[in-house]
Design a protein around this motif. Structure first.
Motif, PDB file in Angstrom:
ATOM      1  N   LYS A 102     -30.351  -3.432 -39.518  1.00 54.42           N
ATOM      2  CA  LYS A 102     -30.127  -3.883 -38.145  1.00 54.42           C
ATOM      3  C   LYS A 102     -29.126  -2.964 -37.451  1.00 54.42           C
ATOM      4  CE  LYS A 102     -28.123  -7.556 -35.356  1.00 54.42           C
ATOM      5  NZ  LYS A 102     -27.289  -8.778 -35.353  1.00 54.42           N
ATOM      6  N   PRO A 107     -34.969  -2.597 -36.369  1.00 53.14           N
ATOM      7  CA  PRO A 107     -35.242  -4.040 -36.373  1.00 53.14           C
ATOM      8  C   PRO A 107     -36.468  -4.453 -37.159  1.00 53.14           C
ATOM      9  CG  PRO A 107     -35.712  -3.074 -34.214  1.00 53.14           C
ATOM     10  CD  PRO A 107     -34.992  -2.035 -35.005  1.00 53.14           C
ATOM     11  N   LEU A 133     -33.851 -10.356 -33.384  1.00 51.98           N
ATOM     12  CA  LEU A 133     -34.631  -9.189 -33.821  1.00 51.98           C
ATOM     13  C   LEU A 133     -36.089  -9.299 -33.396  1.00 51.98           C
ATOM     14  CD1 LEU A 133     -33.091  -8.742 -37.374  1.00 51.98           C
ATOM     15  CD2 LEU A 133     -32.942  -7.089 -35.508  1.00 51.98           C
TER      16      LEU A 133
END
Length: 237
Positions: A102, A107, A133
Motif C-alpha cells: 500500500k 493497491p 483501496l
C-alpha cells in the motif's frame, strides 16, 4: 595414510566452522539483545540481518521485514520478504506485505493481503483499508461491502489518522467510514449523487468537526455541482 590425514583435516575444518558459526550466532544474539535494550533500531536490523545469514529462518526473515516496515523502509521490507502470497505466510508476513505494498502505491497487490488479514481476523480497521483501496482501484461494489461492514462494527473509541495537513490529526473511525460512504455514493453516479454525497459528508462533520479531508471533499463536490448547473443553464439558452 595420506587419505586418513586428509579426512582428519576435513573433519577438523567442519568442526572449526561449526564452532565458529555457533560463536558468531551467540555474539549476534547478544548484540541484537543489547541493541533492543538501547532502542537502536538500525542496530537491531543489523543484528537480525547477521542472525538470518548465519542461521536462516522464516521467523527471522519476517521479523527483519517487519523492522524495515516500521522504519518506513517499505522496499527493503518487500525485498526481504517478497510479494508472493502463500498459505503458510505468518500473520506478520501478511501484515508487512499488505502495508508495504500500500505504501509503495501498489493497491491491486496490497488488496489480496488485506483480504487475507480480514479473513484471518476481521476488524473495522482492516475493513477501512480494504474499502479505501477498492475505491482507489474503482471496485465500487467491493468498497461498499467493506464500508457496510465497517459501519456495522466500528466502536466509539476507534480512531483514524489523516496526514494531508502539515499537522496530522485523528478523527472518529465512524466519521472516516462516512467519508468513504460518500465517495462510494459519488462514484456510483458522479452527476446525480452529488447532493447525496454532500449530505453524508455533512453528517461526518457532525461526528468529527475537525475532519479537514471531508471539508475539502465537500467543497470540491459543491464546485463540481456549480459547474454542472452552469453547463445545464448554458444548454438551455
Amino acid at each position: 595414510m595420506k587419505r586418513f590425514l586428509a579426512l582428519i583435516l576435513v573433519v577438523s575444518s567442519f568442526s572449526l566452522t561449526a564452532q565458529s558459526n555457533s560463536e558468531l550466532i551467540k555474539h549476534y544474539e547478544a548484540y541484537y539483545k543489547q541493541m533492543r535494550a538501547q532502542g537502536d533500531v538500525q542496530g537491531i536490523i543489523n543484528g537480525m540481518t547477521h542472525l538470518n545469514i548465519l542461521s536462516p529462518s522464516q521467523a527471522r526473515k519476517d521479523t527483519l521485514a517487519y523492522l524495515y516496515m516500521t522504519e518506513g523502509k517499505y522496499m527493503q521490507a518487500l525485498n526481504t520478504i517478497g510479494i508472493e502470497k502463500s498459505a503458510t505466510d505468518s500473520d506478520i508476513a501478511i501484515e508487512v506485505k499488505a502495508l508495504s505494498l500500500k505504501s509503495v502505491k501498489q493497491p491491486e497487490l496490497a488488496i489480496k493481503f488485506f483480504d487475507e488479514m480480514f479473513k484471518r481476523k476481521p476488524s473495522a480497521i482492516i475493513a477501512y483499508e480494504l474499502a479505501e483501496l477498492n475505491l482507489q482501484t474503482q471496485k465500487i461494489t467491493e468498497a461498499e461491502k467493506h464500508v457496510t461492514y465497517g459501519m456495522a462494527n466500528v466502536k466509539e473509541d476507534m480512531k483514524k489518522a489523516y496526514y494531508e495537513t502539515q499537522t496530522p490529526y485523528e478523527v472518529q473511525l465512524k466519521a472516516a467510514f462516512m467519508y468513504l460512504k460518500a465517495l462510494v455514493a459519488f462514484n456510483k453516479d458522479k452527476k446525480a449523487n452529488i447532493d447525496a454525497a454532500v449530505d453524508i459528508l455533512d453528517d461526518a462533520l457532525k461526528v468529527s468537526p475537525n475532519f479537514n479531508m471531508v471539508q475539502l471533499t465537500k467543497n470540491e463536490l459543491l464546485r463540481q455541482k456549480q459547474i454542472l448547473q452552469a453547463q445545464a443553464a448554458e444548454a438551455k439558452k
